[in-house]
Write a protein that holds these residues in place. Structure first.
Motif, PDB file in Angstrom:
ATOM      1  N   GLY A  56      -9.800  29.067 -20.268  1.00  0.00           N
ATOM      2  CA  GLY A  56     -11.049  28.587 -20.872  1.00  0.00           C
ATOM      3  C   GLY A  56     -11.334  29.005 -21.992  1.00  0.00           C
ATOM      4  N   GLU A  57     -12.765  28.982 -22.174  1.00  0.00           N
ATOM      5  CA  GLU A  57     -13.337  29.146 -23.433  1.00  0.00           C
ATOM      6  C   GLU A  57     -14.646  30.273 -23.194  1.00  0.00           C
ATOM      7  N   VAL A  58     -14.724  31.054 -24.309  1.00  0.00           N
ATOM      8  CA  VAL A  58     -15.872  32.103 -24.260  1.00  0.00           C
ATOM      9  C   VAL A  58     -16.460  32.138 -25.561  1.00  0.00           C
ATOM     10  N   PRO A  59     -17.873  32.004 -25.617  1.00  0.00           N
ATOM     11  CA  PRO A  59     -18.594  32.106 -27.132  1.00  0.00           C
ATOM     12  C   PRO A  59     -18.593  33.604 -27.318  1.00  0.00           C
ATOM     13  N   ILE A  60     -18.374  33.920 -28.731  1.00  0.00           N
ATOM     14  CA  ILE A  60     -18.273  35.376 -29.058  1.00  0.00           C
ATOM     15  C   ILE A  60     -18.755  35.351 -30.533  1.00  0.00           C
ATOM     16  N   GLY A  61     -19.582  36.234 -30.739  1.00  0.00           N
ATOM     17  CA  GLY A  61     -19.984  36.399 -32.070  1.00  0.00           C
ATOM     18  C   GLY A  61     -18.969  36.726 -33.085  1.00  0.00           C
ATOM     19  N   ILE A  62     -19.148  36.316 -34.262  1.00  0.00           N
ATOM     20  CA  ILE A  62     -18.107  36.945 -35.109  1.00  0.00           C
ATOM     21  C   ILE A  62     -18.142  38.022 -35.873  1.00  0.00           C
ATOM     22  N   ALA A  63     -17.424  38.718 -35.741  1.00  0.00           N
ATOM     23  CA  ALA A  63     -17.767  40.582 -36.063  1.00  0.00           C
ATOM     24  C   ALA A  63     -16.953  40.588 -37.526  1.00  0.00           C
ATOM     25  N   SER A  64     -16.223  39.914 -38.072  1.00  0.00           N
ATOM     26  CA  SER A  64     -15.781  40.028 -39.472  1.00  0.00           C
ATOM     27  C   SER A  64     -16.953  39.471 -40.239  1.00  0.00           C
ATOM     28  N   LYS A  78     -14.937  43.162 -21.616  1.00  0.00           N
ATOM     29  CA  LYS A  78     -14.263  42.525 -20.350  1.00  0.00           C
ATOM     30  C   LYS A  78     -15.284  42.339 -19.411  1.00  0.00           C
ATOM     31  N   VAL A  79     -15.505  41.203 -19.059  1.00  0.00           N
ATOM     32  CA  VAL A  79     -16.425  40.726 -18.051  1.00  0.00           C
ATOM     33  C   VAL A  79     -15.876  39.850 -17.001  1.00  0.00           C
ATOM     34  N   GLY A  80     -15.529  38.667 -17.367  1.00  0.00           N
ATOM     35  CA  GLY A  80     -14.869  37.811 -16.044  1.00  0.00           C
ATOM     36  C   GLY A  80     -13.622  37.133 -16.709  1.00  0.00           C
ATOM     37  N   LEU A  81     -13.431  35.904 -16.105  1.00  0.00           N
ATOM     38  CA  LEU A  81     -12.077  35.347 -16.221  1.00  0.00           C
ATOM     39  C   LEU A  81     -11.458  35.073 -17.599  1.00  0.00           C
ATOM     40  N   VAL A  82     -12.173  34.767 -18.536  1.00  0.00           N
ATOM     41  CA  VAL A  82     -11.419  34.541 -19.615  1.00  0.00           C
ATOM     42  C   VAL A  82     -11.452  35.986 -20.374  1.00  0.00           C
ATOM     43  N   THR A  83     -12.426  36.782 -20.501  1.00  0.00           N
ATOM     44  CA  THR A  83     -12.316  37.827 -21.345  1.00  0.00           C
ATOM     45  C   THR A  83     -11.571  38.847 -20.626  1.00  0.00           C
ATOM     46  N   THR A  84     -11.142  38.892 -19.248  1.00  0.00           N
ATOM     47  CA  THR A  84     -10.274  39.746 -18.733  1.00  0.00           C
ATOM     48  C   THR A  84      -8.801  39.230 -19.101  1.00  0.00           C
ATOM     49  N   THR A  85      -8.537  38.035 -19.171  1.00  0.00           N
ATOM     50  CA  THR A  85      -7.101  37.593 -19.743  1.00  0.00           C
ATOM     51  C   THR A  85      -7.201  37.936 -21.196  1.00  0.00           C
TER      52      THR A  85
END
Ligand SMILES: Cc1cc2nc3c(=O)[nH]c(=O)nc-3n(C[C@H](O)[C@H](O)[C@H](O)COP(=O)(O)OP(=O)(O)OC[C@H]3O[C@@H](n4cnc5c(N)ncnc54)[C@H](O)[C@@H]3O)c2cc1C
Ligand code: SF4
Ligand code: FES
Lengths: 281, 350
Positions: A56-64, A78-85
């Motif tokens: 799946g997909e996760v919204p993540i702020g651009i840090a660069s 690391k939170v749930g399905l996608v971030t753990t993957t």
């Protein structure tokens, strides 16, 4: 018709473990097709949907920062399905990215102003982007004084430690790093919660000074009255919000606050704007 | 506008002819209700219905739809790279859609066809479709279309309006798409029936007995309506079943999910509902709409206030009445709309 759901393919170039609990990792991503990189023109404060095939997909702020060329950087909790993957992936792996999405910090308004950055915990990601952008030699003359108040639970929980140290050494940015508490005798910065340090170190509010604040709800709750006391008007307090998201383009209907979609009309709002919106976030 | 007379004895033949160049969809009896479905060879739409149980939105916007696909086998070229799935966007026609349901697509179009982003799946299927409406000679007790921005003979959103006139249909051509369709079916007997249609329209409108009042919604402040005292009471009986959003022709919310089978997979979207707590649940456990009341309020505020303010062209409801007929606890959007419209903030002086 351009398909806004189709991610650009990217390769993981590097993964850096940021924090002592190993729950935060920074990913450096490189576009597989140079043309896609040309199209991905972003501003500090925007986010992207990171896509992992099969998960799946996760919204993540651009840090660069847009001033850093050739790669994109994201710091992921690391939170749930996608971030753990994502945390289990390795350099060389192929994934996808959609964006840039959302508005950004209001750079046209911030031009020529003092900027006070207040961050807590891992919500420091797009604030890093903002700092690196402002410190770029091309952009630095466009801003007056820059203050950064950044806090974490402990020294080992701070993100981007090497950069923080480098910024501390400069004289064109006023750093106020803090931790909730520490037993480390070598710790040479502040100890105390972000609202307290803000009260002590932030410049008073005026026509020329804007505060950008990102952090956990509890930090925001206690920092806001401090900014009020320091004389910041609500249209000079800028915040970035988080909501559960899917499409990221204002279509799937879940991330609204009132008539505003956080993914498209936000995630950045002034406190003055938020005061007019339902308290449903 | 041109009106074509179609004798009912020429109806079936024309439809069969159309099946050569279009995929046909129409209402058919489905157990005790009617629903839209693809019409097979020699299958006719059944017009002996008030309205379908489910709205026809799934013809343009399927309940589950594959968007992208990918290979996970690292030995294959382009593994883990998403690509668009192939779709059939050949031309098709929906025969016998009610005018309210067709106009609902125009309301939904604003969400999927925006200046910044275009949803290619929705737009391509909408553009590939010709809409042949069936005017409502006998509206139901729960129909309030005339006060919800459309009506029993409403034409916007249609390419042809069919009026059942006993032994024949009068087919009013509304767009060139509609004209092409009638030509392809071989129906070409022009007739002068403007007045007849106008009379039937007025009679049908006069049969509508149910209304909402929306004139003051625009002037209210979002926060005032959001904080109004009636939401707990409105939401009290709701069991969050999601029936209302499921049957609604103007509800468009969706979820996106990945599914992998062995070494290949798809990214798909599925209808979702603001009535479900998972809709807004953050990974952290925080949920901005964790209570039943907050979700019910979201449904009505979206349809009757946020949409009104965002597009400045009426409510996000066409008055089909499905949610009223099917809600297991009799929550009635007409009543809530009127409550919102007449709500005044109490100014307390102390
Ligand atoms: C604008 C924005 C910027 C963000 N920036 C960062 C960042 O820089 N670093 C970081 O670590 N996290 C960030 N987040 C939060 C991050 O998106 C969630 O932690 C993540 O989506 C959780 O996904 P999951 O699959 O691991 O969790 P699960 O609980 O398994 O979630 C399943 C799905 O629900 C959705 N979802 C769940 N929680 C959230 C949430 N809080 N926000 C949005 N969608 C959610 C996602 O689509 C996710 O794939 C940001 C969120 C937003 C809205
Ligand atoms: S149909 Fe009725 S009970 Fe079910 S979610 Fe909708 S309002 Fe609630
Ligand atoms: S994430 Fe879909 S509308 Fe904002």
């Amino acid at each position: 018709m351009q398909n806004p759901y189709l991610p650009y393919p990217v390769r993981i170039e590097e993964i850096i473990t940021e924090t002592e609990d190993k729950n935060l990792k920074t990913f450096k991503l490189v576009f597989l097709n140079p043309d896609d990189q040309e199209k991905f023109l972003y501003k500090a404060g925007q986010f992207a949907e990171l896509s992992v095939a099969g998960k799946g997909e996760v919204p993540i702020g651009i840090a660069s920062s847009p001033s850093e060329k050739g790669y994109l950087m994201f710091t992921i909790n690391k939170v749930g399905l996608v971030t753990t993957t994502l945390h289990c992936m390795k350099p060389g792996d192929i994934m996808g990215i959609r964006g840039p999405l959302g508005n950004s910090y209001p750079w046209d308004i911030l031009k020529g102003k003092n900027v006070v950055i207040i961050g807590g915990g891992f919500a420091f990601t797009t604030l890093r982007s903002a700092i690196v952008y402002m410190l770029d030699p091309v952009n630095r003359p466009n801003f007056k004084k820059i203050h950064v108040i950044y806090g974490a639970r402990s020294p080992g929980m701070l993100l981007y430690k090497d950069e923080l140290a480098a910024w501390e050494a400069r004289d064109d940015i006023n750093m106020h790093i803090t931790v909730d508490s520490t037993e480390d005798p070598t710790w040479k910065y502040n100890v105390g919660f972000v609202p307290t340090i803000t009260e002590q170190k932030a410049p008073p509010g005026n026509e020329d000074t804007y505060a950008i604040i990102c952090g956990p709800p509890i930090m925001i709750k206690f920092t806001q009255p401090v900014l009020d006391r320091l004389g910041y008007c609500h249209d000079k307090i800028i915040m970035s919000l988080e909501m559960r998201m899917k499409c990221g383009i204002g279509m799937c209907g879940r991330c609204n606050i009132g008539k505003e979609f956080v993914c498209k009309d936000g995630p950045v709002f002034t406190l003055a704007q938020l005061n007019e919106m339902p308290k449903e976030y | 506008m041109k009106i074509i007379r179609i004798d009912k004895k020429n109806w079936a033949g024309g439809l069969e002819k159309l099946k050569g160049s279009y995929r046909l969809f129409g209402p058919v009896k489905d157990n005790e209700f009617h629903n839209f479905k693809r019409l097979d060879k020699d299958e006719l739409p059944d017009f002996n219905y008030f309205n379908t149980r489910l709205s026809p939105k799934s013809i343009i916007y399927p309940q589950s739809e594959i968007m992208l696909e990918y290979e996970l086998d690292e030995n294959k070229e382009n593994h883990h790279v998403m690509k668009e799935s192939k779709k059939d966007y050949s031309q098709r026609v929906v025969i016998g859609i009610r005018p309210c349901d067709a106009s609902a697509f125009l309301l939904v179009k604003r969400n999927f066809d925006t200046p910044e982003y275009k949803d290619p799946y929705w737009i391509r299927s909408y553009e590939a479709t010709t809409f042949v409406g069936l005017a409502c000679n006998n509206p139901q007790a729960t129909c309030f279309c005339t006060s919800a921005g459309c009506g029993p003979f409403y034409e916007d959103g249609l390419d042809v309006l069919l009026v059942d006139a006993g032994d024949h249909f009068l087919a009013k051509i509304i767009s060139s798409k509609g004209e092409n369709l009638l030509e392809a079916a071989g129906w070409d007997t022009e007739t002068d029936a403007d007045e007849q249609i106008e009379t039937m329209k007025q009679e049908a409108e006069a049969r509508i007995t149910s209304f909402v009042t929306t004139n003051k919604l625009k002037d209210k402040k979002i926060i005032d309506l959001f904080d109004a005292p009636f939401w707990e009471e409105v939401a009290f009986a709701c069991i969050n079943c999601g029936t209302c959003t499921y049957v609604c022709p103007t509800c468009w919310c969706f979820d996106i999910q990945d599914e992998a089978y062995g070494l290949c997979g798809i990214r798909m979207r599925n209808w979702d509902s603001c009535m479900f707590p998972l809709f807004t649940l953050h990974g952290s456990g925080h949920n901005p709409r964790s209570t039943n009341m907050q979700r019910v309020r979201q449904r009505f505020m979206h349809k009757l206030k946020y949409y009104v303010d965002k597009y400045n062209d009426g409510i996000q409801c066409v008055g089909c009445g499905r949610c009223i007929r099917l809600c297991p606890v009799n929550i009635d959007i007409r009543k809530i709309c009127n409550m919102m419209n007449s709500y005044e903030v109490q100014v307390t002086s102390d």
